[in-house]
Design a protein around this motif. Sequence first.
Motif, PDB file in Angstrom:
ATOM      1  N   ALA A 155      24.769  59.440 -84.314  1.00 41.16           N
ATOM      2  CA  ALA A 155      25.707  59.336 -85.428  1.00 41.16           C
ATOM      3  C   ALA A 155      26.664  58.154 -85.245  1.00 41.16           C
ATOM      4  CB  ALA A 155      26.501  60.631 -85.570  1.00 41.16           C
ATOM      5  N   LEU A 156      27.022  57.856 -84.007  1.00 35.66           N
ATOM      6  CA  LEU A 156      27.905  56.728 -83.721  1.00 35.66           C
ATOM      7  C   LEU A 156      27.189  55.388 -83.815  1.00 35.66           C
ATOM      8  CD1 LEU A 156      29.896  58.041 -80.608  1.00 35.66           C
ATOM      9  CD2 LEU A 156      30.764  57.769 -82.937  1.00 35.66           C
ATOM     10  N   GLY A 157      25.870  55.429 -83.891  1.00 36.16           N
ATOM     11  CA  GLY A 157      25.102  54.189 -83.841  1.00 36.16           C
ATOM     12  C   GLY A 157      25.012  53.633 -82.437  1.00 36.16           C
ATOM     13  N   GLU A 158      25.115  54.517 -81.431  1.00 34.69           N
ATOM     14  CA  GLU A 158      25.097  54.120 -80.022  1.00 34.69           C
ATOM     15  C   GLU A 158      24.038  54.926 -79.260  1.00 34.69           C
ATOM     16  OE1 GLU A 158      26.767  51.701 -78.876  1.00 34.69           O
ATOM     17  OE2 GLU A 158      28.466  51.388 -80.211  1.00 34.69           O
ATOM     18  N   PRO A 159      22.775  54.796 -79.634  1.00 35.20           N
ATOM     19  CA  PRO A 159      21.753  55.651 -79.032  1.00 35.20           C
ATOM     20  C   PRO A 159      21.210  55.159 -77.694  1.00 35.20           C
ATOM     21  CG  PRO A 159      20.749  54.253 -80.678  1.00 35.20           C
ATOM     22  CD  PRO A 159      22.216  53.936 -80.706  1.00 35.20           C
ATOM     23  N   GLU A 160      21.696  54.002 -77.219  1.00 33.04           N
ATOM     24  CA  GLU A 160      21.169  53.457 -75.977  1.00 33.04           C
ATOM     25  C   GLU A 160      22.125  53.750 -74.832  1.00 33.04           C
ATOM     26  OE1 GLU A 160      19.064  49.613 -76.159  1.00 33.04           O
ATOM     27  OE2 GLU A 160      19.861  49.479 -78.186  1.00 33.04           O
ATOM     28  N   GLY A 161      21.739  54.681 -73.987  1.00 34.21           N
ATOM     29  CA  GLY A 161      22.570  55.064 -72.856  1.00 34.21           C
ATOM     30  C   GLY A 161      21.813  56.039 -71.976  1.00 34.21           C
ATOM     31  N   LEU A 162      22.363  56.329 -70.812  1.00 30.97           N
ATOM     32  CA  LEU A 162      21.691  57.203 -69.859  1.00 30.97           C
ATOM     33  C   LEU A 162      22.723  57.854 -68.955  1.00 30.97           C
ATOM     34  CD1 LEU A 162      19.003  58.154 -68.472  1.00 30.97           C
ATOM     35  CD2 LEU A 162      19.246  56.156 -66.979  1.00 30.97           C
ATOM     36  N   VAL A 163      22.551  59.145 -68.726  1.00 35.05           N
ATOM     37  CA  VAL A 163      23.357  59.879 -67.746  1.00 35.05           C
ATOM     38  C   VAL A 163      22.428  60.337 -66.632  1.00 35.05           C
ATOM     39  CG1 VAL A 163      24.830  61.877 -67.310  1.00 35.05           C
ATOM     40  CG2 VAL A 163      25.001  60.646 -69.484  1.00 35.05           C
ATOM     41  N   LYS A 164      22.829  60.072 -65.406  1.00 35.02           N
ATOM     42  CA  LYS A 164      22.014  60.406 -64.247  1.00 35.02           C
ATOM     43  C   LYS A 164      22.863  61.197 -63.256  1.00 35.02           C
ATOM     44  CE  LYS A 164      19.248  58.155 -60.598  1.00 35.02           C
ATOM     45  NZ  LYS A 164      18.716  56.839 -60.123  1.00 35.02           N
ATOM     46  N   THR A 165      22.355  62.344 -62.839  1.00 33.84           N
ATOM     47  CA  THR A 165      23.063  63.174 -61.870  1.00 33.84           C
ATOM     48  C   THR A 165      22.195  63.410 -60.648  1.00 33.84           C
ATOM     49  OG1 THR A 165      22.364  65.071 -63.213  1.00 33.84           O
ATOM     50  CG2 THR A 165      24.655  64.379 -63.415  1.00 33.84           C
ATOM     51  N   ILE A 166      22.842  63.507 -59.500  1.00 34.58           N
ATOM     52  CA  ILE A 166      22.142  63.653 -58.225  1.00 34.58           C
ATOM     53  C   ILE A 166      22.721  64.852 -57.494  1.00 34.58           C
ATOM     54  CG2 ILE A 166      21.580  62.528 -56.032  1.00 34.58           C
ATOM     55  CD1 ILE A 166      22.168  59.841 -57.583  1.00 34.58           C
ATOM     56  N   PHE A 167      21.845  65.792 -57.130  1.00 37.02           N
ATOM     57  CA  PHE A 167      22.266  67.025 -56.475  1.00 37.02           C
ATOM     58  C   PHE A 167      21.582  67.176 -55.121  1.00 37.02           C
ATOM     59  CE2 PHE A 167      23.018  67.815 -60.935  1.00 37.02           C
ATOM     60  CZ  PHE A 167      24.161  68.598 -60.969  1.00 37.02           C
ATOM     61  N   ASP A 168      22.259  67.897 -54.242  1.00 39.44           N
ATOM     62  CA  ASP A 168      21.618  68.368 -53.011  1.00 39.44           C
ATOM     63  C   ASP A 168      20.704  69.521 -53.413  1.00 39.44           C
ATOM     64  OD1 ASP A 168      20.893  69.584 -50.626  1.00 39.44           O
ATOM     65  OD2 ASP A 168      22.874  69.388 -49.719  1.00 39.44           O
ATOM     66  N   GLY A 169      19.399  69.328 -53.228  1.00 42.32           N
ATOM     67  CA  GLY A 169      18.452  70.355 -53.652  1.00 42.32           C
ATOM     68  C   GLY A 169      18.590  71.657 -52.906  1.00 42.32           C
TER      69      GLY A 169
END
Length: 485
Positions: A408-422
């Motif tokens: 909706a903002l016209g900002e569809p290019e992005g990425l969230v990356k999370t790293i956990f201790d399995g």
Amino acid sequence: MTDTYDVVVIGSGPGGYVTAIRAAQLGFKTAIVEREHLGGICLNWGCIPTKALLRSAEIYHYLQHPGDYGLTAENVSFDAKAVVERSRAVSRQLNAGVGFLMKKNKVDVIWGEARIAKAPRGEAAGTVAVAAPSKVPMQPQPPLPKGALGPGDYAARHIVVATGARPRVLPGLEPDGKLVWTYFEAMVPQAMPKSLLVVGSGAIGIEFASFYRTFGAEVTVVEVLPQILPVEDAEIAAFARKRLEKQGIRILTGAKVNQLDKAGDHVVATVDDGKGGSRTIEAERVISAVGVVGNIENLGLEELGVRTDRGIVVTDGLGRTNVEGVYAIGDVAGPPMLAHKAEHEGVLCVEAIKGLPTHPMDKAMIPGCTYCNPQVASVGLTEAKAKEGGYDIKVGRFPFIGNGKAIALGEPEGLVKTIFDGRTGQLLGAHLVGAEVTELIQGFVVAMNLETTEEELIHSVFPHPTLSETMHESVLDAFGRVIHT
């Protein structure tokens, strides 16, 4: 000599003025010494005015693409002087605000250049000798706070060095204020250059590359390391690079400027491409953004025996140096050289002086932000560092294209990356690239400080529609439960 101060802070940047305020709150008789501008580099030449410039660039970018939002705008243009003046006006407002805060908290402002003539010892106060400023400010000095003190000798039981840092200068890239700029000159251009070479791709270099490219400059970034934004997660940096290159920024990594030849109105750089070849790049201006170095000179530190190492003051986790009664916080005390790190470090320092229960700051939980387009934000371990640490990790990813608010903002290019201790579910790191991620990262910072595991994050309710839902989905993805991809 005046009456003895409990605390004298040298430097009024974010670290210094926050330290002074907290000291005053704790009942210490406090003074702060400044030679140029209240608020230091951050308020006057760094964090704040650059964001004002980038905001102008952001709005100009939207005006260039009105059709994306069903709008029409004709004859869109910009006034470089007005863009710069808006940024300077923001700085002046905040500079005045720091003066107000000093008065409100009854912190004496001493105007001049400080040198520690004698260190405190036991109950005996030290001496801070203040001389008239020798540096000529690049911009006119705002009116001094009413009641500001001047040169003289000031006694102090505790002396906190918060003198910040300045741009690092490399041989052959010495700034001249005309063709070769540091961030000082880059913030106040008389006109927008048609072409620009940026040396260094850390936060400062990339932000200026983004700003000038938006206003039409042909921009080339040269980075000696294999990736831009070297402290960031490699995947996030690669994503940002693709977006920046799509905007027309030329990026050379693993490359080095070997020679810089100046002509009347431009420079010609000879660049080693790192592959055995070289190329020449002609540009109207060069920005040297190869890091910063602490302001440790002419403070009397050597004579006192204060330990320094590679341009910074060596401290423990609470700002204490090896010399009793002398402390250092912020950029001058080493990385990460960030305003928010300096502020928190200063608070810890004076609370320790007061004898309050406290503990050293965990630098792994200090967020970093880069305000280019797209924004980049991170906290904690990168994927590579987590693997090096021996963790059996789980990694979650969620693209902005799967988020309704981003579309909706016209900002569809992005990425969230999370790293956990399995094994334990501990959140080890979070890395984001995209619109407004500098505002999102603090959610992960709070989670890490609370030792939150994936279970609490999965069961937290994120509001809809918001960009923050990408954070939730990234956590879900790390544990095989993602919904919207």
